[in-house]
Design a protein around this motif. Structure first.
Motif, PDB file in Angstrom:
ATOM      1  N   SER A 247      23.684 -49.394  40.158  1.00  0.00           N
ATOM      2  CA  SER A 247      22.021 -48.396  41.415  1.00  0.00           C
ATOM      3  C   SER A 247      20.780 -49.027  40.188  1.00  0.00           C
ATOM      4  CB  SER A 247      22.153 -46.744  40.767  1.00  0.00           C
ATOM      5  OG  SER A 247      23.437 -46.924  42.154  1.00  0.00           O
ATOM      6  N   MET A 248      19.874 -49.100  40.272  1.00  0.00           N
ATOM      7  CA  MET A 248      18.522 -49.638  40.012  1.00  0.00           C
ATOM      8  C   MET A 248      18.151 -47.744  40.053  1.00  0.00           C
ATOM      9  SD  MET A 248      16.668 -51.807  39.366  1.00  0.00           S
ATOM     10  CE  MET A 248      17.572 -53.550  40.227  1.00  0.00           C
ATOM     11  N   HIS A 249      18.195 -48.011  38.123  1.00  0.00           N
ATOM     12  CA  HIS A 249      17.289 -46.805  37.606  1.00  0.00           C
ATOM     13  C   HIS A 249      16.693 -46.689  36.766  1.00  0.00           C
ATOM     14  CE1 HIS A 249      20.642 -47.424  35.868  1.00  0.00           C
ATOM     15  NE2 HIS A 249      20.356 -46.400  35.148  1.00  0.00           N
ATOM     16  N   GLY A 250      15.339 -45.690  36.524  1.00  0.00           N
ATOM     17  CA  GLY A 250      15.166 -46.061  34.865  1.00  0.00           C
ATOM     18  C   GLY A 250      14.140 -44.099  34.956  1.00  0.00           C
ATOM     19  N   SER A 251      13.707 -43.829  33.740  1.00  0.00           N
ATOM     20  CA  SER A 251      13.783 -42.984  33.763  1.00  0.00           C
ATOM     21  C   SER A 251      12.614 -42.529  32.748  1.00  0.00           C
ATOM     22  CB  SER A 251      14.206 -42.080  32.796  1.00  0.00           C
ATOM     23  OG  SER A 251      14.343 -42.271  31.889  1.00  0.00           O
ATOM     24  N   GLY A 252      10.907 -41.867  33.331  1.00  0.00           N
ATOM     25  CA  GLY A 252       9.910 -41.878  32.821  1.00  0.00           C
ATOM     26  C   GLY A 252      10.205 -41.096  30.988  1.00  0.00           C
ATOM     27  N   SER A 253       8.557 -41.183  30.194  1.00  0.00           N
ATOM     28  CA  SER A 253       8.936 -40.838  29.086  1.00  0.00           C
ATOM     29  C   SER A 253       8.226 -39.019  29.449  1.00  0.00           C
ATOM     30  CB  SER A 253       7.818 -41.266  28.165  1.00  0.00           C
ATOM     31  OG  SER A 253       8.070 -42.547  28.198  1.00  0.00           O
ATOM     32  N   ASN A 254       8.797 -38.041  28.641  1.00  0.00           N
ATOM     33  CA  ASN A 254       8.966 -36.884  28.276  1.00  0.00           C
ATOM     34  C   ASN A 254       8.267 -36.631  27.150  1.00  0.00           C
ATOM     35  OD1 ASN A 254       9.302 -34.265  28.730  1.00  0.00           O
ATOM     36  ND2 ASN A 254      11.144 -34.334  27.298  1.00  0.00           N
TER      37      ASN A 254
END
Ligand code: 6CS
Ligand code: FE
Length: 297
Positions: A247-254
């Motif tokens: 899966s192509m995935h990622g997350s932003g900073s918090n």
């Protein structure tokens, strides 16, 4: 002694850009087989490459796991352990790897039928834990993870032959759109995106803090996002996401006050055991990529 070399179906870490490769193997390895996934959920997983499980953990269980991971995070011996990764900018703990071996509680969760039966149904075989980690995305300073396919790294650096692994991300805190919730491109798991750039020696020492090699080009990401769109995994603590290794995935900073912590367990098929890395000088350590293929359960 004859050494067999496994064919490399997914060449990556190439000198220059190369074209995306259509996935050859299924996402759901045995569709109709029995297990907790009903037909609609199974076919949605096959099409999108991920599924969510509301309330995988009860509120009481969430409290127990939160106390456990906080105990680990504040234990000086764990902080000093090479399996613990701290944030680049601060000294905050970012991840603790091999957490299923460090914590008996997490070890039992990995063998819990609520996860194990789903993983076996998806992968169509017995499974073992390829990797586990707890991710602490603290409030205000938690750094995200740029877009990537886990399989691209596991293939290049760990010698994972095929896309026959599934990750489970179990939320220990509420996942909101604004506190670093994981984003995925539904259906992008059917395309392998080669990444340019040779793998540095001991790359994991940098990549687990911030990955720069093994990330797709903006051109490939733009095309994938145009074709598939982006969805975000949000939900209350206790909910879980299970997603395909490619899966192509990622997350932003918090930057919010609300931490986003999760337990991350990767199940690999015992029929997809690691061989030599396909694009790295030597295998990564066992705590990042287990070479104990003993089936769970
Ligand atoms: O390199 C790895 O194995 C890890 N890196 C990321 C960004 N996700 C998967 C995995 O935990
Ligand atoms: Fe990842």
């Amino acid at each position: 002694m004859t050494t067999t070399t496994t064919a490399d179906r997914y060449p990556t870490r190439t000198a220059g850009e190369s074209a995306p490769i259509t996935r050859a193997e299924p996402a759901l390895w045995n569709g109709a087989a029995s297990g907790p996934l009903d037909a609609a959920t199974a076919s949605s997983y096959d099409a999108k490459g991920f599924l969510t499980v509301d309330g995988l953990l009860t509120p009481d269980e969430v409290e127990v796991f939160r106390a456990e991971v906080d105990r680990l995070r504040t234990d000086p011996a764990v902080r000093a352990d090479e399996r613990t990764v701290v944030e680049k900018q601060s000294d905050d703990v970012r991840s603790i790897f091999e957490v299923h071996r460090i914590s008996d509680l997490v070890g039992r969760l990995a063998a819990d039928p609520r996860l194990l039966d789903r993983a076996r149904q998806i992968l169509g075989s017995d499974v073992y834990v390829h990797q586990s980690r707890v991710n602490f995305m603290p409030g205000f300073t938690g750094k995200g993870f740029y877009w990537h396919s886990d399989f691209e790294t596991w293939h290049a650096e760990d010698g994972m032959p095929l896309m026959r692994a599934v990750s489970a991300s179990i939320a220990l805190t509420d996942n909101y759109p604004f506190n670093g919730g994981l984003m995925l491109m539904p259906g992008a798991h059917r395309t392998f995106v080669p990444c340019a750039g040779a793998t540095p020696d001991d790359h994991y020492r940098e990549s687990l803090k911030e990955q720069e090699i093994g990330v797709p080009s903006r051109a490939h990401l733009t095309a994938l996002a145009a074709a598939h769109g982006i969805e975000q995994f949000t939900g209350p603590a206790g909910s879980a996401l299970m997603f395909d290794s490619n899966s192509m995935h990622g997350s932003g900073s918090n930057i919010t006050p609300f931490a986003r912590s999760n337990i991350f367990l990767v199940f690999n098929s015992v029929e997809n055991a690691l061989v030599e890395p396909f694009a790295a000088s030597r295998p990564r350590p066992d705590f990042v990529a287990s070479r104990d293929f003993t089936p769970l359960g």
